[in-house]
Write a protein that holds these residues in place. Sequence first.
Motif, PDB file in Angstrom:
ATOM      1  N   ALA A   1     -10.325 -11.515  10.056  1.00 11.79           N
ATOM      2  CA  ALA A   1     -10.876 -10.032  10.210  1.00 11.79           C
ATOM      3  C   ALA A   1     -10.126  -8.929  10.686  1.00 11.79           C
ATOM      4  O   ALA A   1     -10.138  -7.402  10.444  1.00 11.79           O
ATOM      5  CB  ALA A   1     -11.945 -10.411  11.354  1.00 11.79           C
ATOM      6  N   ARG A   2      -8.842  -9.202  11.036  1.00 13.16           N
ATOM      7  CA  ARG A   2      -7.831  -7.998  11.359  1.00 13.16           C
ATOM      8  C   ARG A   2      -7.232  -7.744  10.089  1.00 13.16           C
ATOM      9  O   ARG A   2      -7.108  -6.077   9.867  1.00 13.16           O
ATOM     10  CB  ARG A   2      -6.630  -8.111  12.868  1.00 13.16           C
ATOM     11  CG  ARG A   2      -7.320  -8.186  13.709  1.00 13.16           C
ATOM     12  CD  ARG A   2      -6.046  -8.334  14.632  1.00 13.16           C
ATOM     13  NE  ARG A   2      -5.043  -9.339  14.768  1.00 13.16           N
ATOM     14  CZ  ARG A   2      -5.754 -10.745  15.080  1.00 13.16           C
ATOM     15  NH1 ARG A   2      -6.233 -10.889  15.830  1.00 13.16           N
ATOM     16  NH2 ARG A   2      -4.365 -11.499  15.151  1.00 13.16           N
TER      17      ARG A   2
ATOM     18  N   THR B   1      -7.221 -10.222   0.136  1.00 16.50           N
ATOM     19  CA  THR B   1      -7.818 -10.672   1.194  1.00 16.50           C
ATOM     20  C   THR B   1      -8.717 -11.340   1.568  1.00 16.50           C
ATOM     21  O   THR B   1      -9.194 -11.994   3.132  1.00 16.50           O
ATOM     22  CB  THR B   1      -7.599  -9.125   1.766  1.00 16.50           C
ATOM     23  OG1 THR B   1      -6.730  -8.366   1.764  1.00 16.50           O
ATOM     24  CG2 THR B   1      -7.790  -8.920   3.700  1.00 16.50           C
ATOM     25  N   TRP B   2      -9.960 -11.385   0.090  1.00 15.25           N
ATOM     26  CA  TRP B   2     -11.172 -11.582   0.333  1.00 15.25           C
ATOM     27  C   TRP B   2     -11.022 -13.435  -0.453  1.00 15.25           C
ATOM     28  O   TRP B   2     -12.104 -13.810  -0.328  1.00 15.25           O
ATOM     29  CB  TRP B   2     -12.001 -11.265  -0.200  1.00 15.25           C
ATOM     30  CG  TRP B   2     -12.674  -9.538   1.278  1.00 15.25           C
ATOM     31  CD1 TRP B   2     -14.115 -10.101   1.989  1.00 15.25           C
ATOM     32  CD2 TRP B   2     -12.258  -8.711   1.450  1.00 15.25           C
ATOM     33  NE1 TRP B   2     -13.554  -8.996   2.569  1.00 15.25           N
ATOM     34  CE2 TRP B   2     -11.887  -7.436   2.495  1.00 15.25           C
ATOM     35  CE3 TRP B   2     -11.027  -7.857   0.827  1.00 15.25           C
ATOM     36  CZ2 TRP B   2     -12.336  -6.446   2.643  1.00 15.25           C
ATOM     37  CZ3 TRP B   2     -10.680  -6.523   1.429  1.00 15.25           C
ATOM     38  CH2 TRP B   2     -11.217  -5.684   1.606  1.00 15.25           C
ATOM     39  N   SER B   3      -9.560 -13.819  -0.866  1.00 18.60           N
ATOM     40  CA  SER B   3      -9.845 -14.620  -1.607  1.00 18.60           C
ATOM     41  C   SER B   3      -9.033 -16.362  -0.865  1.00 18.60           C
ATOM     42  O   SER B   3      -8.107 -15.869  -0.133  1.00 18.60           O
ATOM     43  CB  SER B   3      -9.020 -14.377  -2.620  1.00 18.60           C
ATOM     44  OG  SER B   3      -9.254 -15.708  -3.699  1.00 18.60           O
TER      45      SER B   3
ATOM     46  N   THR C   1      -8.218  -4.341   7.915  1.00 18.77           N
ATOM     47  CA  THR C   1      -6.505  -3.019   7.776  1.00 18.77           C
ATOM     48  C   THR C   1      -7.098  -2.279   6.589  1.00 18.77           C
ATOM     49  O   THR C   1      -6.214  -1.609   6.670  1.00 18.77           O
ATOM     50  CB  THR C   1      -5.593  -4.194   8.111  1.00 18.77           C
ATOM     51  OG1 THR C   1      -5.093  -4.247   9.386  1.00 18.77           O
ATOM     52  CG2 THR C   1      -3.892  -3.071   6.783  1.00 18.77           C
ATOM     53  N   VAL C   2      -7.404  -3.897   6.275  1.00 20.72           N
ATOM     54  CA  VAL C   2      -7.703  -3.173   4.462  1.00 20.72           C
ATOM     55  C   VAL C   2      -8.858  -2.293   4.789  1.00 20.72           C
ATOM     56  O   VAL C   2      -8.272  -1.327   3.219  1.00 20.72           O
ATOM     57  CB  VAL C   2      -8.577  -4.236   3.560  1.00 20.72           C
ATOM     58  CG1 VAL C   2      -9.032  -3.817   2.485  1.00 20.72           C
ATOM     59  CG2 VAL C   2      -6.623  -5.449   3.220  1.00 20.72           C
ATOM     60  N   LYS C   3      -9.607  -2.055   5.036  1.00 17.90           N
ATOM     61  CA  LYS C   3     -10.862  -1.195   4.865  1.00 17.90           C
ATOM     62  C   LYS C   3      -9.937   0.252   5.278  1.00 17.90           C
ATOM     63  O   LYS C   3     -10.755   1.457   5.173  1.00 17.90           O
ATOM     64  CB  LYS C   3     -11.617  -1.118   6.253  1.00 17.90           C
ATOM     65  CG  LYS C   3     -12.941  -2.667   5.012  1.00 17.90           C
ATOM     66  CD  LYS C   3     -14.109  -3.434   5.747  1.00 17.90           C
ATOM     67  CE  LYS C   3     -14.887  -4.038   5.633  1.00 17.90           C
ATOM     68  NZ  LYS C   3     -15.596  -4.501   5.622  1.00 17.90           N
ATOM     69  N   GLU C   4      -9.360  -0.301   7.029  1.00 20.96           N
ATOM     70  CA  GLU C   4      -8.968   1.279   7.248  1.00 20.96           C
ATOM     71  C   GLU C   4      -7.512   2.069   5.836  1.00 20.96           C
ATOM     72  O   GLU C   4      -7.705   3.542   6.417  1.00 20.96           O
ATOM     73  CB  GLU C   4      -8.310   1.363   8.389  1.00 20.96           C
ATOM     74  CG  GLU C   4      -9.080   0.774   9.709  1.00 20.96           C
ATOM     75  CD  GLU C   4      -8.252   0.637  10.861  1.00 20.96           C
ATOM     76  OE1 GLU C   4      -6.581   0.028  10.389  1.00 20.96           O
ATOM     77  OE2 GLU C   4      -9.095   0.257  11.814  1.00 20.96           O
ATOM     78  N   VAL C   5      -6.923   1.273   5.294  1.00 22.35           N
ATOM     79  CA  VAL C   5      -6.205   2.193   5.078  1.00 22.35           C
ATOM     80  C   VAL C   5      -6.364   2.537   2.986  1.00 22.35           C
ATOM     81  O   VAL C   5      -6.197   2.924   3.356  1.00 22.35           O
ATOM     82  CB  VAL C   5      -4.606   1.135   4.125  1.00 22.35           C
ATOM     83  CG1 VAL C   5      -3.676   1.417   3.308  1.00 22.35           C
ATOM     84  CG2 VAL C   5      -4.026   0.784   5.364  1.00 22.35           C
TER      85      VAL C   5
ATOM     86  N   ALA D   1       0.591  -2.053   0.185  1.00 21.86           N
ATOM     87  CA  ALA D   1      -0.259   0.435  -0.016  1.00 21.86           C
ATOM     88  C   ALA D   1       0.944   1.258  -0.093  1.00 21.86           C
ATOM     89  O   ALA D   1       0.893   1.981  -0.210  1.00 21.86           O
ATOM     90  CB  ALA D   1      -0.861  -0.261   1.168  1.00 21.86           C
ATOM     91  N   PHE D   2       1.420   1.176   1.083  1.00 26.67           N
ATOM     92  CA  PHE D   2       2.789   2.331   1.369  1.00 26.67           C
ATOM     93  C   PHE D   2       3.657   3.181   0.499  1.00 26.67           C
ATOM     94  O   PHE D   2       3.799   3.802   0.060  1.00 26.67           O
ATOM     95  CB  PHE D   2       2.998   2.637   2.558  1.00 26.67           C
ATOM     96  CG  PHE D   2       1.764   3.301   3.137  1.00 26.67           C
ATOM     97  CD1 PHE D   2       1.235   3.997   3.206  1.00 26.67           C
ATOM     98  CD2 PHE D   2       1.418   2.219   4.219  1.00 26.67           C
ATOM     99  CE1 PHE D   2       0.167   4.293   3.999  1.00 26.67           C
ATOM    100  CE2 PHE D   2       0.185   2.393   4.763  1.00 26.67           C
ATOM    101  CZ  PHE D   2      -0.784   3.513   4.907  1.00 26.67           C
TER     102      PHE D   2
END
Length: 181
Positions: A168-169, A133-135, A173-177, A63-64
């Motif tokens: 779940a964490r 992350t969802w796969s 994390t994905v939703k926050e970032v 991401a960063f």
Amino acid sequence: AKGKLLVAYFQVVRIMPEAFAVPLPYEYYKAMNYLSWMSLDWIGVGVYPECLGHFSTRLLFTAFAPLVMVCALLSGGAVASVASAALDGGAGGGVRSEAVLDDVRRGALSALPPALWVLFALVPSVSSRIFSTWSCERFGYAEEGAADETRSFLYADYAVECESAEHARLKVTVKEVYGET
């Protein structure tokens, strides 16, 4: 421009099976092997991705890192422009803040094309990492004397069991970032 669109299309098509957990025929994979150079999965260049740590670490790095690259290009362009103007200006008079600000703007603008190229090249791998992350992949197993069960694990990292607290964490994390997906 048409070349960029073609490369972007094949980058997306190439990551589709892993990003969306879609089974495709053998012929698809055979054809996509010829386009493997387009994937630009830069996180694994020169090192196995697992060596970079847990999946969440790789996710944040993915991401960063492009943002850091873009910031480095823009600030490098600004510094180079200011330095060039200072060398060209010689020893005459003082430095006006408006002139320096103009040089910073000019340098940042000159660095935009390579910065946009970095974003263009890395968006598919960043998107793929987000979707991974969802796969989940489901496995069946049976223990002696117990009923057959199935458990699912993250396709990108089999160390993470789907629907666990750790998974779940990762989703949080994905939703926050990246924002709500």
